[in-house]
Write a protein that holds these residues in place. Structure first.
Motif, PDB file in Angstrom:
ATOM      1  N   ILE A  34     -96.591 102.781  29.520  1.00  0.00           N
ATOM      2  CA  ILE A  34     -96.326 102.016  28.298  1.00  0.00           C
ATOM      3  C   ILE A  34     -96.141 102.939  27.092  1.00  0.00           C
ATOM      4  O   ILE A  34     -95.360 102.649  26.195  1.00  0.00           O
ATOM      5  N   PHE A  35     -96.832 104.070  27.099  1.00  0.00           N
ATOM      6  CA  PHE A  35     -96.736 104.993  25.964  1.00  0.00           C
ATOM      7  C   PHE A  35     -95.332 105.585  25.855  1.00  0.00           C
ATOM      8  O   PHE A  35     -94.802 105.730  24.751  1.00  0.00           O
ATOM      9  N   VAL A  36     -94.730 105.909  26.984  1.00  0.00           N
ATOM     10  CA  VAL A  36     -93.354 106.414  26.974  1.00  0.00           C
ATOM     11  C   VAL A  36     -92.412 105.298  26.536  1.00  0.00           C
ATOM     12  O   VAL A  36     -91.503 105.507  25.731  1.00  0.00           O
ATOM     13  N   HIS A  37     -92.660 104.095  27.044  1.00  0.00           N
ATOM     14  CA  HIS A  37     -91.784 102.989  26.700  1.00  0.00           C
ATOM     15  C   HIS A  37     -91.862 102.631  25.217  1.00  0.00           C
ATOM     16  O   HIS A  37     -90.845 102.316  24.604  1.00  0.00           O
ATOM     17  N   VAL A  38     -93.044 102.673  24.647  1.00  0.00           N
ATOM     18  CA  VAL A  38     -93.184 102.380  23.217  1.00  0.00           C
ATOM     19  C   VAL A  38     -92.328 103.351  22.407  1.00  0.00           C
ATOM     20  O   VAL A  38     -91.639 102.945  21.462  1.00  0.00           O
ATOM     21  N   PHE A  39     -92.345 104.623  22.781  1.00  0.00           N
ATOM     22  CA  PHE A  39     -91.502 105.606  22.095  1.00  0.00           C
ATOM     23  C   PHE A  39     -90.032 105.205  22.192  1.00  0.00           C
ATOM     24  O   PHE A  39     -89.314 105.195  21.193  1.00  0.00           O
ATOM     25  N   PHE A  40     -89.574 104.874  23.398  1.00  0.00           N
ATOM     26  CA  PHE A  40     -88.173 104.496  23.579  1.00  0.00           C
ATOM     27  C   PHE A  40     -87.842 103.226  22.815  1.00  0.00           C
ATOM     28  O   PHE A  40     -86.767 103.114  22.220  1.00  0.00           O
ATOM     29  N   ALA A  41     -88.739 102.251  22.816  1.00  0.00           N
ATOM     30  CA  ALA A  41     -88.490 100.994  22.112  1.00  0.00           C
ATOM     31  C   ALA A  41     -88.386 101.233  20.606  1.00  0.00           C
ATOM     32  O   ALA A  41     -87.475 100.713  19.949  1.00  0.00           O
ATOM     33  N   ILE A  42     -89.301 102.017  20.068  1.00  0.00           N
ATOM     34  CA  ILE A  42     -89.239 102.338  18.633  1.00  0.00           C
ATOM     35  C   ILE A  42     -87.952 103.097  18.320  1.00  0.00           C
ATOM     36  O   ILE A  42     -87.287 102.820  17.323  1.00  0.00           O
ATOM     37  N   TRP A  43     -87.599 104.037  19.172  1.00  0.00           N
ATOM     38  CA  TRP A  43     -86.365 104.792  18.969  1.00  0.00           C
ATOM     39  C   TRP A  43     -85.156 103.853  18.992  1.00  0.00           C
ATOM     40  O   TRP A  43     -84.251 103.953  18.156  1.00  0.00           O
ATOM     41  N   GLY A  44     -85.131 102.905  19.936  1.00  0.00           N
ATOM     42  CA  GLY A  44     -84.027 101.956  20.019  1.00  0.00           C
ATOM     43  C   GLY A  44     -83.898 101.116  18.759  1.00  0.00           C
ATOM     44  O   GLY A  44     -82.792 100.899  18.252  1.00  0.00           O
ATOM     45  N   VAL A  45     -85.020 100.659  18.238  1.00  0.00           N
ATOM     46  CA  VAL A  45     -85.002  99.876  16.998  1.00  0.00           C
ATOM     47  C   VAL A  45     -84.526 100.750  15.842  1.00  0.00           C
ATOM     48  O   VAL A  45     -83.685 100.338  15.038  1.00  0.00           O
ATOM     49  N   LEU A  46     -85.036 101.959  15.765  1.00  0.00           N
ATOM     50  CA  LEU A  46     -84.662 102.875  14.690  1.00  0.00           C
ATOM     51  C   LEU A  46     -83.161 103.160  14.687  1.00  0.00           C
ATOM     52  O   LEU A  46     -82.501 103.086  13.658  1.00  0.00           O
ATOM     53  N   VAL A  47     -82.630 103.463  15.852  1.00  0.00           N
ATOM     54  CA  VAL A  47     -81.213 103.805  15.968  1.00  0.00           C
ATOM     55  C   VAL A  47     -80.321 102.603  15.625  1.00  0.00           C
ATOM     56  O   VAL A  47     -79.258 102.768  15.043  1.00  0.00           O
ATOM     57  N   ASN A  48     -80.783 101.408  15.979  1.00  0.00           N
ATOM     58  CA  ASN A  48     -79.954 100.220  15.743  1.00  0.00           C
ATOM     59  C   ASN A  48     -80.146  99.586  14.377  1.00  0.00           C
ATOM     60  O   ASN A  48     -79.369  98.717  13.993  1.00  0.00           O
ATOM     61  N   SER A  49     -81.172 100.009  13.636  1.00  0.00           N
ATOM     62  CA  SER A  49     -81.408  99.382  12.341  1.00  0.00           C
ATOM     63  C   SER A  49     -81.312 100.357  11.160  1.00  0.00           C
ATOM     64  O   SER A  49     -81.482  99.953  10.021  1.00  0.00           O
ATOM     65  N   THR A  50     -81.050 101.622  11.446  1.00  0.00           N
ATOM     66  CA  THR A  50     -80.911 102.628  10.397  1.00  0.00           C
ATOM     67  C   THR A  50     -79.673 103.476  10.704  1.00  0.00           C
ATOM     68  O   THR A  50     -79.108 103.378  11.793  1.00  0.00           O
ATOM     69  N   PRO A  51     -79.285 104.345   9.789  1.00  0.00           N
ATOM     70  CA  PRO A  51     -78.129 105.213  10.055  1.00  0.00           C
ATOM     71  C   PRO A  51     -78.425 106.380  11.013  1.00  0.00           C
ATOM     72  O   PRO A  51     -77.554 107.197  11.273  1.00  0.00           O
ATOM     73  N   VAL A  52     -79.638 106.462  11.537  1.00  0.00           N
ATOM     74  CA  VAL A  52     -79.988 107.546  12.464  1.00  0.00           C
ATOM     75  C   VAL A  52     -79.123 107.420  13.717  1.00  0.00           C
ATOM     76  O   VAL A  52     -79.044 106.349  14.317  1.00  0.00           O
ATOM     77  N   GLN A  53     -78.481 108.528  14.109  1.00  0.00           N
ATOM     78  CA  GLN A  53     -77.620 108.511  15.287  1.00  0.00           C
ATOM     79  C   GLN A  53     -78.426 108.833  16.533  1.00  0.00           C
ATOM     80  O   GLN A  53     -79.292 109.712  16.530  1.00  0.00           O
ATOM     81  N   CYS A  54     -78.140 108.121  17.603  1.00  0.00           N
ATOM     82  CA  CYS A  54     -78.779 108.399  18.890  1.00  0.00           C
ATOM     83  C   CYS A  54     -78.308 109.765  19.389  1.00  0.00           C
ATOM     84  O   CYS A  54     -77.120 110.075  19.337  1.00  0.00           O
ATOM     85  N   PRO A  55     -79.227 110.588  19.888  1.00  0.00           N
ATOM     86  CA  PRO A  55     -78.810 111.906  20.391  1.00  0.00           C
ATOM     87  C   PRO A  55     -77.850 111.806  21.571  1.00  0.00           C
ATOM     88  O   PRO A  55     -76.997 112.677  21.734  1.00  0.00           O
ATOM     89  N   LEU A  56     -77.964 110.755  22.374  1.00  0.00           N
ATOM     90  CA  LEU A  56     -77.021 110.611  23.491  1.00  0.00           C
ATOM     91  C   LEU A  56     -75.608 110.331  22.990  1.00  0.00           C
ATOM     92  O   LEU A  56     -74.636 110.806  23.575  1.00  0.00           O
ATOM     93  N   THR A  57     -75.492 109.587  21.910  1.00  0.00           N
ATOM     94  CA  THR A  57     -74.175 109.356  21.310  1.00  0.00           C
ATOM     95  C   THR A  57     -73.613 110.668  20.771  1.00  0.00           C
ATOM     96  O   THR A  57     -72.421 110.955  20.943  1.00  0.00           O
ATOM     97  N   ALA A  58     -74.467 111.464  20.155  1.00  0.00           N
ATOM     98  CA  ALA A  58     -74.025 112.768  19.648  1.00  0.00           C
ATOM     99  C   ALA A  58     -73.546 113.658  20.792  1.00  0.00           C
ATOM    100  O   ALA A  58     -72.515 114.345  20.665  1.00  0.00           O
ATOM    101  N   VAL A  59     -74.251 113.637  21.921  1.00  0.00           N
ATOM    102  CA  VAL A  59     -73.844 114.450  23.080  1.00  0.00           C
ATOM    103  C   VAL A  59     -72.497 113.964  23.615  1.00  0.00           C
ATOM    104  O   VAL A  59     -71.602 114.767  23.902  1.00  0.00           O
ATOM    105  N   GLU A  60     -72.357 112.645  23.746  1.00  0.00           N
ATOM    106  CA  GLU A  60     -71.082 112.126  24.233  1.00  0.00           C
ATOM    107  C   GLU A  60     -69.946 112.470  23.270  1.00  0.00           C
ATOM    108  O   GLU A  60     -68.856 112.854  23.705  1.00  0.00           O
TER     109      GLU A  60
END
Length: 124
Positions: A34-60
């Motif tokens: 759950i601790f790993v998932h909480v990080f991913f969930a927070i990251w997903g919300v952050l990326v979708n609700s702020t101008p922060v770019q997902c690192p995977l999008t940057a790699v692509e």
């Protein structure tokens, strides 16, 4: 070669999206995940609700640039998900359902964790 790397990045990105959506259920079997998932969930919300770019999008985008292509217009979700997997006009509904699934998975993980703890009897 860069096309293959860009495609591999897309696969990893979709796997990350699936994990963000359904990874909370893994905690039903493996509570500490759950601790790993909480990080991913927070990251997903952050990326979708702020101008922060997902690192995977940057790699692509990097691999696309190496191919002579431009960056993903609007980002990963806008390019691959919205209008393709999620029909136009249903994004808010899908987001609400995803949030409900996330909450359900976390409540279930908590209840299972609590029941496991209560079943542990101290050895005398």
């Amino acid at each position: 070669m860069f096309g293959l790397l860009a495609a591999a990045t897309v696969v990893v990105h979709f796997a990350a999206l699936l994990y963000i959506g359904f990874g909370g259920f893994l905690a039903w079997k493996w509570p500490k995940s759950i601790f790993v998932h909480v990080f991913f969930a927070i990251w997903g919300v952050l990326v979708n609700s702020t101008p922060v770019q997902c690192p995977l999008t940057a790699v692509e985008n990097y691999f696309r640039a190496k191919q002579g292509l431009g960056p993903l217009p609007g980002g990963f979700n806008e390019f691959y998900v919205y209008g393709t997997l999620v029909p136009e006009g249903h994004v808010d509904l899908v987001a609400a359902v995803a949030l409900l699934v996330l909450v359900f998975s976390y409540v279930g993980a908590y209840l299972l964790w609590r029941n496991r703890k209560s079943l542990m009897v101290p050895v005398k």
